[in-house]
Design a protein around this motif. Structure first.
Motif, PDB file in Angstrom:
ATOM      1  N   ARG A   5       0.837  -1.208   0.000  1.00 11.34           N
ATOM      2  CA  ARG A   5       0.000   0.000   0.000  1.00 11.34           C
ATOM      3  C   ARG A   5       0.869   1.254   0.000  1.00 11.34           C
ATOM      4  O   ARG A   5       1.894   1.310   0.689  1.00 11.34           O
ATOM      5  CB  ARG A   5      -0.847   0.059   1.276  1.00 11.34           C
ATOM      6  CG  ARG A   5      -2.008  -0.878   1.308  1.00 11.34           C
ATOM      7  CD  ARG A   5      -2.792  -0.536   2.570  1.00 11.34           C
ATOM      8  NE  ARG A   5      -3.832  -1.502   2.833  1.00 11.34           N
ATOM      9  CZ  ARG A   5      -4.619  -1.429   3.902  1.00 11.34           C
ATOM     10  NH1 ARG A   5      -4.449  -0.469   4.796  1.00 11.34           N
ATOM     11  NH2 ARG A   5      -5.549  -2.316   4.084  1.00 11.34           N
ATOM     12  N   SER A   6       0.397   2.251  -0.711  1.00 14.36           N
ATOM     13  CA  SER A   6       1.165   3.506  -0.764  1.00 14.36           C
ATOM     14  C   SER A   6       1.061   4.237   0.569  1.00 14.36           C
ATOM     15  O   SER A   6       0.163   3.979   1.382  1.00 14.36           O
ATOM     16  CB  SER A   6       0.616   4.401  -1.868  1.00 14.36           C
ATOM     17  OG  SER A   6      -0.660   4.872  -1.490  1.00 14.36           O
ATOM     18  N   ALA A   7       1.964   5.190   0.750  1.00 16.90           N
ATOM     19  CA  ALA A   7       1.925   6.024   1.955  1.00 16.90           C
ATOM     20  C   ALA A   7       0.588   6.767   2.035  1.00 16.90           C
ATOM     21  O   ALA A   7      -0.001   6.886   3.112  1.00 16.90           O
ATOM     22  CB  ALA A   7       3.097   7.001   1.935  1.00 16.90           C
ATOM     23  N   ALA A   8       0.087   7.241   0.904  1.00 15.22           N
ATOM     24  CA  ALA A   8      -1.186   7.976   0.901  1.00 15.22           C
ATOM     25  C   ALA A   8      -2.346   7.074   1.320  1.00 15.22           C
ATOM     26  O   ALA A   8      -3.253   7.501   2.049  1.00 15.22           O
ATOM     27  CB  ALA A   8      -1.443   8.553  -0.492  1.00 15.22           C
ATOM     28  N   THR A   9      -2.305   5.816   0.883  1.00 14.49           N
ATOM     29  CA  THR A   9      -3.364   4.866   1.277  1.00 14.49           C
ATOM     30  C   THR A   9      -3.313   4.621   2.779  1.00 14.49           C
ATOM     31  O   THR A   9      -4.350   4.542   3.446  1.00 14.49           O
ATOM     32  CB  THR A   9      -3.198   3.536   0.504  1.00 14.49           C
ATOM     33  OG1 THR A   9      -3.257   3.835  -0.887  1.00 14.49           O
ATOM     34  CG2 THR A   9      -4.264   2.529   0.865  1.00 14.49           C
ATOM     35  N   PHE A  10      -2.088   4.522   3.310  1.00 16.16           N
ATOM     36  CA  PHE A  10      -1.958   4.335   4.760  1.00 16.16           C
ATOM     37  C   PHE A  10      -2.522   5.548   5.503  1.00 16.16           C
ATOM     38  O   PHE A  10      -3.237   5.403   6.500  1.00 16.16           O
ATOM     39  CB  PHE A  10      -0.499   4.099   5.148  1.00 16.16           C
ATOM     40  CG  PHE A  10      -0.307   3.983   6.643  1.00 16.16           C
ATOM     41  CD1 PHE A  10      -0.774   2.870   7.328  1.00 16.16           C
ATOM     42  CD2 PHE A  10       0.296   5.002   7.360  1.00 16.16           C
ATOM     43  CE1 PHE A  10      -0.622   2.762   8.716  1.00 16.16           C
ATOM     44  CE2 PHE A  10       0.454   4.907   8.741  1.00 16.16           C
ATOM     45  CZ  PHE A  10      -0.011   3.782   9.420  1.00 16.16           C
ATOM     46  N   LEU A  11      -2.237   6.749   5.019  1.00 18.86           N
ATOM     47  CA  LEU A  11      -2.747   7.960   5.682  1.00 18.86           C
ATOM     48  C   LEU A  11      -4.276   7.990   5.649  1.00 18.86           C
ATOM     49  O   LEU A  11      -4.906   8.419   6.612  1.00 18.86           O
ATOM     50  CB  LEU A  11      -2.163   9.214   5.025  1.00 18.86           C
ATOM     51  CG  LEU A  11      -0.665   9.423   5.254  1.00 18.86           C
ATOM     52  CD1 LEU A  11      -0.166  10.622   4.457  1.00 18.86           C
ATOM     53  CD2 LEU A  11      -0.353   9.600   6.741  1.00 18.86           C
ATOM     54  N   ALA A  12      -4.858   7.502   4.572  1.00 15.53           N
ATOM     55  CA  ALA A  12      -6.325   7.453   4.480  1.00 15.53           C
ATOM     56  C   ALA A  12      -6.875   6.493   5.534  1.00 15.53           C
ATOM     57  O   ALA A  12      -7.885   6.781   6.196  1.00 15.53           O
ATOM     58  CB  ALA A  12      -6.747   7.026   3.076  1.00 15.53           C
ATOM     59  N   ALA A  13      -6.195   5.353   5.724  1.00 16.72           N
ATOM     60  CA  ALA A  13      -6.632   4.384   6.744  1.00 16.72           C
ATOM     61  C   ALA A  13      -6.494   4.993   8.141  1.00 16.72           C
ATOM     62  O   ALA A  13      -7.371   4.830   8.999  1.00 16.72           O
ATOM     63  CB  ALA A  13      -5.809   3.103   6.626  1.00 16.72           C
ATOM     64  N   LEU A  14      -5.402   5.707   8.341  1.00 13.27           N
ATOM     65  CA  LEU A  14      -5.166   6.359   9.637  1.00 13.27           C
ATOM     66  C   LEU A  14      -6.281   7.372   9.933  1.00 13.27           C
ATOM     67  O   LEU A  14      -6.738   7.502  11.078  1.00 13.27           O
ATOM     68  CB  LEU A  14      -3.789   7.029   9.579  1.00 13.27           C
ATOM     69  CG  LEU A  14      -3.179   7.635  10.829  1.00 13.27           C
ATOM     70  CD1 LEU A  14      -3.145   6.630  11.971  1.00 13.27           C
ATOM     71  CD2 LEU A  14      -1.760   8.135  10.515  1.00 13.27           C
ATOM     72  N   GLY A  15      -6.735   8.045   8.898  1.00 19.08           N
ATOM     73  CA  GLY A  15      -7.795   9.043   9.049  1.00 19.08           C
ATOM     74  C   GLY A  15      -9.081   8.468   9.623  1.00 19.08           C
ATOM     75  O   GLY A  15      -9.878   9.180  10.226  1.00 19.08           O
ATOM     76  N   GLN A  16      -9.278   7.155   9.458  1.00 17.40           N
ATOM     77  CA  GLN A  16     -10.511   6.516   9.944  1.00 17.40           C
ATOM     78  C   GLN A  16     -10.605   6.496  11.463  1.00 17.40           C
ATOM     79  O   GLN A  16     -11.688   6.280  12.004  1.00 17.40           O
ATOM     80  CB  GLN A  16     -10.584   5.084   9.429  1.00 17.40           C
ATOM     81  CG  GLN A  16     -10.343   4.995   7.945  1.00 17.40           C
ATOM     82  CD  GLN A  16     -11.457   4.319   7.216  1.00 17.40           C
ATOM     83  OE1 GLN A  16     -11.859   3.248   7.594  1.00 17.40           O
ATOM     84  NE2 GLN A  16     -11.968   4.937   6.182  1.00 17.40           N
ATOM     85  N   VAL A  17      -9.479   6.693  12.158  1.00 20.23           N
ATOM     86  CA  VAL A  17      -9.539   6.723  13.628  1.00 20.23           C
ATOM     87  C   VAL A  17      -9.426   8.164  14.149  1.00 20.23           C
ATOM     88  O   VAL A  17      -9.239   8.381  15.337  1.00 20.23           O
ATOM     89  CB  VAL A  17      -8.497   5.781  14.288  1.00 20.23           C
ATOM     90  CG1 VAL A  17      -8.801   4.333  13.939  1.00 20.23           C
ATOM     91  CG2 VAL A  17      -7.065   6.154  13.911  1.00 20.23           C
ATOM     92  N   GLY A  18      -9.575   9.131  13.259  1.00 20.01           N
ATOM     93  CA  GLY A  18      -9.692  10.537  13.667  1.00 20.01           C
ATOM     94  C   GLY A  18      -8.538  11.115  14.455  1.00 20.01           C
ATOM     95  O   GLY A  18      -8.766  11.730  15.505  1.00 20.01           O
ATOM     96  N   PRO A  19      -7.290  10.966  13.987  1.00 23.78           N
ATOM     97  CA  PRO A  19      -6.164  11.431  14.811  1.00 23.78           C
ATOM     98  C   PRO A  19      -6.186  12.944  15.065  1.00 23.78           C
ATOM     99  O   PRO A  19      -6.109  13.729  14.121  1.00 23.78           O
ATOM    100  CB  PRO A  19      -4.919  11.055  13.992  1.00 23.78           C
ATOM    101  CG  PRO A  19      -5.381  10.087  12.972  1.00 23.78           C
ATOM    102  CD  PRO A  19      -6.824  10.420  12.706  1.00 23.78           C
ATOM    103  N   ARG A  20      -6.308  13.318  16.325  1.00 20.52           N
ATOM    104  CA  ARG A  20      -6.135  14.734  16.703  1.00 20.52           C
ATOM    105  C   ARG A  20      -4.646  15.027  16.836  1.00 20.52           C
ATOM    106  O   ARG A  20      -4.210  16.140  16.640  1.00 20.52           O
ATOM    107  CB  ARG A  20      -6.849  15.002  18.024  1.00 20.52           C
ATOM    108  CG  ARG A  20      -8.367  14.821  17.937  1.00 20.52           C
ATOM    109  CD  ARG A  20      -9.067  16.132  17.630  1.00 20.52           C
ATOM    110  NE  ARG A  20      -8.830  17.112  18.670  1.00 20.52           N
ATOM    111  CZ  ARG A  20      -9.556  17.236  19.779  1.00 20.52           C
ATOM    112  NH1 ARG A  20     -10.610  16.448  19.952  1.00 20.52           N
ATOM    113  NH2 ARG A  20      -9.265  18.144  20.672  1.00 20.52           N
ATOM    114  N   GLU A  21      -3.873  13.993  17.195  1.00 17.57           N
ATOM    115  CA  GLU A  21      -2.405  14.066  17.219  1.00 17.57           C
ATOM    116  C   GLU A  21      -1.873  12.676  16.894  1.00 17.57           C
ATOM    117  O   GLU A  21      -2.479  11.673  17.297  1.00 17.57           O
ATOM    118  CB  GLU A  21      -1.863  14.446  18.612  1.00 17.57           C
ATOM    119  CG  GLU A  21      -2.033  15.891  18.972  1.00 17.57           C
ATOM    120  CD  GLU A  21      -1.478  16.223  20.357  1.00 17.57           C
ATOM    121  OE1 GLU A  21      -0.909  15.336  21.028  1.00 17.57           O
ATOM    122  OE2 GLU A  21      -1.644  17.379  20.757  1.00 17.57           O
TER     123      GLU A  21
END
Ligand SMILES: Cc1cc2nc3c(=O)[nH]c(=O)nc-3n(C[C@H](O)[C@H](O)[C@H](O)COP(=O)(O)O)c2cc1C
Ligand SMILES: Nc1ncnc2c1ncn2[C@@H]1O[C@H](COP(=O)(O)OP(=O)(O)OP(=O)(O)O)[C@@H](O)[C@H]1O
Length: 204
Positions: free
Chosen positions: A104-120
């Motif tokens: 998976r690309s770095a951008a795809t990983f960031l999209a997955a990370l976004g699903q848990v709503g990182p405030r930090e």
């Protein structure tokens, strides 16, 4: 009370199954959950408490370096989860590090990370992600507020790392390796107790 037990329930999720509106996240393989990892995870949990959002530890199974045949794990997954649980996050998210996942690309990983709503997001400066390790902390910081932690050093002034612990063990210096892995007395036991609570919760 068992030393190290925070009184909270730690829940374990598989990546993709969990959506959160907000969280504080820390990410890594966390092989051994050594003193550097413990400091990073504890700092992230502290920020989560302050922001009044769940603290989430995002890890991988198998460890990426194990999947790539670069190393053997310092400890099995169960011990890794118990040692993380003992630090008291609200969630441990385990991402199945398959060949498809590693591609998976770095951008795809960031999209997955976004699903848990990182405030930090809390990581060390050497954190990499995505196929070919293309993602770095600068890219992470463009996507989410990112706190980059200075590495924890041992008494001799060297960076505490899983690789160093492995090298110490291979050199027969088990005492020095154990010192870098040391956590609060009873913490591992407390983590196991919390995980067993979690499993009971799932079966209830
Ligand atoms: C989606 C994704 C893809 C990855 N692909 C690779 C890869 O192709 N090669 C590699 O060596 N590591 C890869 N990794 C592993 C990362 O470089 C890194 O080991 C992982 O994010 C854990 O961080 P840590 O090593 O600081 O614990 C990938 C990680 C993620 C999240
Ligand atoms: N000594 C340390 N102090 C603070 N953070 C650390 C330390 N070591 C690792 N980290 C951070 O913990 C997360 C997980 O790191 P990782 O699992 O790669 O540990 P590592 O000990 O550096 O492993 P390795 O030696 O295999 O590279 C990353 O964000 C990394 O930057």
């Amino acid at each position: 009370m068992v030393p190290g037990y925070q009184g909270a329930r730690v829940r374990i999720a598989v990546e993709g199954d969990l959506r959160l509106p907000a969280s504080v996240v820390t990410i890594g393989g966390f092989d051994g959950v050594h003193r550097g990892h413990q400091a990073l995870i504890t700092a992230a949990i502290g920020r989560a408490r302050r922001l009044k959002v769940p603290a989430l530890v995002w890890t991988f199974d198998p460890l990426p370096k194990v999947a790539f045949g670069k190393a053997r794990p310092l400890a099995p997954l169960g011990e890794r989860l118990a040692r993380i649980a003992a630090l008291g996050p609200d969630w441990i998210l385990v991402a199945p590090f398959t060949a498809a996942y590693a591609a998976r690309s770095a951008a795809t990983f960031l999209a997955a990370l976004g699903q848990v709503g990182p405030r930090e997001v809390h990581v060390g400066g050497d954190f990499r992600f995505g196929a070919g390790q293309a993602g770095n902390v600068a890219m992470l910081a463009r996507a989410f507020p990112t706190i980059v932690h200075a590495p924890v050093l041992c008494a001799a002034g060297q960076v505490v790392s899983s690789s160093r612990i492995r090298a110490l063990r291979e050199a027969g210096q088990d005492g020095a390796a154990a010192e870098l892995l040391r956590s609060e007395a009873g913490a591992f036991l407390a983590g196991l107790i919390m995980l067993s609570h979690d499993l009971q919760g799932h079966h209830a």
